[in-house]
Scaffold this motif. Structure first.
Motif, PDB file in Angstrom:
ATOM      1  N   ILE A  92      62.963 -28.020  68.021  1.00  0.00           N
ATOM      2  CA  ILE A  92      62.653 -27.406  66.726  1.00  0.00           C
ATOM      3  C   ILE A  92      63.366 -28.159  65.612  1.00  0.00           C
ATOM      4  N   ALA A  93      64.674 -28.360  65.777  1.00  0.00           N
ATOM      5  CA  ALA A  93      65.456 -29.009  64.726  1.00  0.00           C
ATOM      6  C   ALA A  93      64.970 -30.429  64.462  1.00  0.00           C
ATOM      7  N   GLN A  94      64.742 -31.188  65.536  1.00  0.00           N
ATOM      8  CA  GLN A  94      64.369 -32.587  65.354  1.00  0.00           C
ATOM      9  C   GLN A  94      62.917 -32.770  64.935  1.00  0.00           C
ATOM     10  N   SER A  95      62.118 -31.721  65.083  1.00  0.00           N
ATOM     11  CA  SER A  95      60.755 -31.800  64.545  1.00  0.00           C
ATOM     12  C   SER A  95      60.776 -31.725  63.022  1.00  0.00           C
ATOM     13  N   VAL A  96      61.836 -31.109  62.488  1.00  0.00           N
ATOM     14  CA  VAL A  96      62.006 -31.011  61.033  1.00  0.00           C
ATOM     15  C   VAL A  96      62.871 -32.154  60.522  1.00  0.00           C
ATOM     16  N   VAL A  97      63.975 -32.399  61.230  1.00  0.00           N
ATOM     17  CA  VAL A  97      64.931 -33.439  60.843  1.00  0.00           C
ATOM     18  C   VAL A  97      65.120 -34.347  62.055  1.00  0.00           C
ATOM     19  N   PRO A  98      64.394 -35.450  62.143  1.00  0.00           N
ATOM     20  CA  PRO A  98      64.429 -36.271  63.360  1.00  0.00           C
ATOM     21  C   PRO A  98      65.818 -36.746  63.758  1.00  0.00           C
ATOM     22  N   ASP A  99      66.747 -36.886  62.784  1.00  0.00           N
ATOM     23  CA  ASP A  99      68.074 -37.377  63.133  1.00  0.00           C
ATOM     24  C   ASP A  99      69.076 -36.247  63.397  1.00  0.00           C
ATOM     25  N   ALA A 100      68.583 -35.038  63.632  1.00  0.00           N
ATOM     26  CA  ALA A 100      69.479 -33.909  63.911  1.00  0.00           C
ATOM     27  C   ALA A 100      70.300 -34.167  65.169  1.00  0.00           C
ATOM     28  N   ARG A 101      71.535 -33.706  65.134  1.00  0.00           N
ATOM     29  CA  ARG A 101      72.452 -33.828  66.269  1.00  0.00           C
ATOM     30  C   ARG A 101      72.674 -32.432  66.838  1.00  0.00           C
ATOM     31  N   VAL A 102      72.490 -32.296  68.147  1.00  0.00           N
ATOM     32  CA  VAL A 102      72.520 -30.984  68.796  1.00  0.00           C
ATOM     33  C   VAL A 102      73.429 -31.048  70.017  1.00  0.00           C
ATOM     34  N   VAL A 103      74.333 -30.071  70.120  1.00  0.00           N
ATOM     35  CA  VAL A 103      75.175 -29.922  71.304  1.00  0.00           C
ATOM     36  C   VAL A 103      74.901 -28.556  71.906  1.00  0.00           C
ATOM     37  N   TYR A 104      74.541 -28.555  73.185  1.00  0.00           N
ATOM     38  CA  TYR A 104      74.326 -27.326  73.938  1.00  0.00           C
ATOM     39  C   TYR A 104      75.554 -27.036  74.792  1.00  0.00           C
ATOM     40  N   VAL A 105      75.862 -25.747  74.966  1.00  0.00           N
ATOM     41  CA  VAL A 105      77.017 -25.340  75.769  1.00  0.00           C
ATOM     42  C   VAL A 105      76.616 -24.188  76.675  1.00  0.00           C
ATOM     43  N   ASP A 106      76.952 -24.307  77.958  1.00  0.00           N
ATOM     44  CA  ASP A 106      76.769 -23.185  78.890  1.00  0.00           C
ATOM     45  C   ASP A 106      77.724 -23.388  80.050  1.00  0.00           C
ATOM     46  N   ASN A 107      77.910 -22.332  80.855  1.00  0.00           N
ATOM     47  CA  ASN A 107      78.841 -22.437  81.976  1.00  0.00           C
ATOM     48  C   ASN A 107      78.180 -22.221  83.326  1.00  0.00           C
TER      49      ASN A 107
END
Length: 268
Positions: A92-107
């Motif tokens: 979703i984010a990169q479809s709007v802002v292609p250079d978006a940086r995303v970090v996912y966190v889970d355990n």
């Protein structure tokens, strides 16, 4: 940062895990019989539970698009990611802002096992995965700082996470620590369970989760508001996730017992 993948022995298939139960609600296949069993118990108590999961997912999509398109935020930290379900937040984010940086966190090791699906982003952007417990915000911030610049705005997503963290287990300290590390102009995106709309169904659902060894907490509107102390709420404020800027009018087929809201950290 993403790791090498868990040993199958690391995945506890004897107890339900919230991420996998949520995956079952969404019609996914990355769950085990113990997760499906609890999911069916919850659905039998509250037939709207799968609908709530879908509404929560749609809330994530709308808030991410809003912050990327309207607020200009290009960094996202999603804690309690869960099993990948397309479209994922980075898509979703990169479809709007292609250079978006995303970090996912889970355990959950099963989320790590499928993390490669979370890392397929745009060539211009960055997507990474951190294996960490949400109750350890300092480790999360340390690891995420390898990808995110915390001197610039970050959208912190705690989607359907905090109802698994009781106040006495540090829910407020968790939020305070994470938000405190964010630059002005950052945003907190939060959704969490409430018993304000369907108290009996929610109480029964909490009991079913507890029987499966999973802590679940329902919070009132006032209790959810406390997480946004010092932040500026975006309209329409703290509402059922289905009512947060819906793209199309929703049919009145019963309430969604999840509050959702977005708060911005004020700029000087």
């Amino acid at each position: 940062m993403a790791g090498t993948g868990p040993d199958i022995q690391d995945i506890d298939t004897t107890r339900p895990h919230p991420a996998r139960v949520y995956d079952w609600f969404l019609g996914g296949k990355d769950n085990y019989p113990v997760d499906e069993r609890l999911g069916r118990q919850i659905a039998a108590i509250d037939g709207g539970a799968p609908k709530a999961a879908r509404a929560n997912r749609a809330f994530m999509r709308r808030t991410t698009r809003t912050l990327a398109a309207e607020a200009g935020i290009r960094q996202f930290l999603d804690i309690g990611t869960g099993v990948p379900t397309e479209p994922n937040l980075h898509q979703i984010a990169q479809s709007v802002v292609p250079d978006a940086r995303v970090v996912y966190v889970d355990n959950d090791p099963i989320v790590l096992a499928h993390a490669s699906a979370l890392l397929r982003g745009t060539p211009e952007g960055v997507t990474e995965y951190v294996q960490a417990d949400a109750r350890d915000p300092h480790t999360i911030l340390e690891q995420a700082a390898r990808v995110l610049d915390f001197d610039r705005p970050v959208a912190l997503s705690l989607i359907a996470l905090l109802h698994f963290v009781a106040d006495e287990d540090g829910a407020h300290d968790l939020v305070t620590t994470l938000v405190g590390a964010l630059a002005p102009g950052s945003a907190l995106v939060l959704s969490t369970m409430t018993a304000d709309f369907e108290p009996e169904n929610v109480r029964n659902g909490i009991a079913a989760y507890a029987a499966g060894g999973v802590t679940l907490v329902a919070r009132s509107h006032a209790e959810v508001s406390a997480f946004f102390q010092g932040l500026d709420l975006l309209e329409p404020g703290i509402v059922s996730v289905a009512d947060w800027r819906p793209e199309v009018p929703t049919a009145a087929d019963g309430p969604i017992s999840l509050y959702g809201a977005v708060g911005r950290k004020p700029t000087p």
